[in-house]
Design a protein around this motif. Sequence first.
Motif, mmCIF file in Angstrom:
data_model
loop_
_atom_site.group_PDB
_atom_site.id
_atom_site.type_symbol
_atom_site.label_atom_id
_atom_site.label_comp_id
_atom_site.label_asym_id
_atom_site.label_seq_id
_atom_site.Cartn_x
_atom_site.Cartn_y
_atom_site.Cartn_z
ATOM 1 N N ALA A 226 0.787 -1.092 -0.057
ATOM 2 C CA ALA A 226 -0.165 0.033 -0.198
ATOM 3 C C ALA A 226 0.892 1.314 -0.118
ATOM 4 O O ALA A 226 0.555 2.340 -0.756
ATOM 5 N N ARG A 229 2.656 1.496 -3.555
ATOM 6 C CA ARG A 229 1.600 2.093 -4.420
ATOM 7 C C ARG A 229 1.393 3.464 -4.388
ATOM 8 O O ARG A 229 1.103 4.109 -5.370
ATOM 9 N N LEU A 252 -6.706 -6.429 -1.776
ATOM 10 C CA LEU A 252 -7.988 -5.543 -2.342
ATOM 11 C C LEU A 252 -8.441 -4.779 -1.428
ATOM 12 O O LEU A 252 -8.746 -3.514 -1.721
ATOM 13 N N THR A 253 -8.840 -5.015 -0.528
ATOM 14 C CA THR A 253 -9.632 -3.823 0.720
ATOM 15 C C THR A 253 -8.360 -3.116 1.216
ATOM 16 O O THR A 253 -8.914 -1.942 1.437
ATOM 17 N N ARG A 254 -7.150 -3.213 1.122
ATOM 18 C CA ARG A 254 -6.084 -2.095 1.584
ATOM 19 C C ARG A 254 -5.714 -1.283 0.334
ATOM 20 O O ARG A 254 -4.924 -0.543 0.231
ATOM 21 N N HIS A 255 -6.307 -1.723 -0.895
ATOM 22 C CA HIS A 255 -5.941 -1.158 -2.135
ATOM 23 C C HIS A 255 -4.510 -1.021 -2.091
ATOM 24 O O HIS A 255 -3.937 0.061 -2.559
ATOM 25 N N ASP A 258 -2.867 -3.038 -7.874
ATOM 26 C CA ASP A 258 -3.640 -2.653 -9.050
ATOM 27 C C ASP A 258 -4.170 -3.633 -9.902
ATOM 28 O O ASP A 258 -5.185 -3.739 -10.250
ATOM 29 N N PHE A 283 -13.850 -5.218 -6.781
ATOM 30 C CA PHE A 283 -13.034 -4.252 -6.219
ATOM 31 C C PHE A 283 -12.412 -3.272 -7.255
ATOM 32 O O PHE A 283 -11.611 -2.359 -7.135
ATOM 33 N N ALA A 285 -10.660 -3.985 -9.754
ATOM 34 C CA ALA A 285 -9.151 -4.055 -9.994
ATOM 35 C C ALA A 285 -8.970 -4.880 -11.256
ATOM 36 O O ALA A 285 -9.925 -5.727 -11.707
#
Length: 372
Positions: A226, A229, A252-255, A258, A283, A285
């Motif tokens: 994260a 990113r 995915l939940t923490r973004h 990608d 999500f 993605a």
Amino acid sequence: MRIQKVDTFPLFYRIPKPYGDANGIKSYRACYMIRLTTEDGVEGWGECADWLPALDKGFRDRIIPYLTGKSAAERNTLVPTISQWHSRAASAVSMALTEITAKACGLSVCGLWGGKRRNAVPVYASFQSYTDGSDWTKQSLLSIERAIADGFGMVKLKIGGKSIACDQQHISDAQALLQDRIGLALDANQSYDAAAALKWKALLEAWPNVMWLEEPIPVKHTDEYACLRQRLSVPLAGGENIEAAADFIPLLTRHAIDIVTPDPLHVAGIDDYLGTLKLARQFGARVSPHSFDGALSRLYAVMAHACLEPWSKMETEAIEPVEWDVMDNPFAHTVPVRPVQGELMLPEGHGTGLEIDMELLRFYKWDGSSYS
């Protein structure tokens, strides 16, 4: 639709000129294919990859006796049971049962999954950039030139196996060939920490054709992903060794990522693989499958992509590419499909729509000897 027979085809190939990635140099390729045949003669093929002695013993001692006489329609029961014994073996059984069901219904695999949205899927040329020779960079550049001549519009190169300075020089030399017109992905195979990954920041920002940076650090380090990113200007990708759709949820939940890169060979069945694709879409993605180790599993990844809803409204970026192994690997020819100008056309017909090359299976059959 009871399973009458299970045939196994362990395959082995000693690579004349070994190659590799940040995990080391490969001296061989191995693959394990299976064929299930029902009482009424319907066949389904599957594929997995692992240490051949363990796979072969597991199939002969446990999986074949378990499958024989069972209904091929009971995929939701058979695959999870086998997954408890060996998740990668379950992936092969899942493919074979899926093809049998599709054929029995008079459908293609895509038809069984609800129908394809596109007739062709883009693929990128995937390289193992390193050799054990001092001229490895020269050999890499020659291989890239061949892929460009073959019509590939995207390539993936390896980093992380040499010093950062050495790898950066190699990629800079490769960029002189790509000339910003060929998309480039870089894959470090989880070999860096965050500080080392950030040493690529200036170059990544200067190269407009970089599609993504794949697994710069261990995938389990979600918080660091994260952070990266936020600091890097290119998309981050990863997840080829994640075994279940639910295991992508932290990323995915923490973004933190990608692009997810699931592998049909590494999950416990093609149904769970499809679940991963759908989860990623929920999500927002992107998905670009890892499919380096198997020709049949790569075809399943392409078929799943043909059925996948677009991730973007932009027509030119409606579907992500699938990995295409361009290294020395004769098993790639067991499934008779080839990309043209960087795209693979979906085969027609029931099941996968293709016949496996039996001559190649016989020629490369593993003789049971040790190869470690």
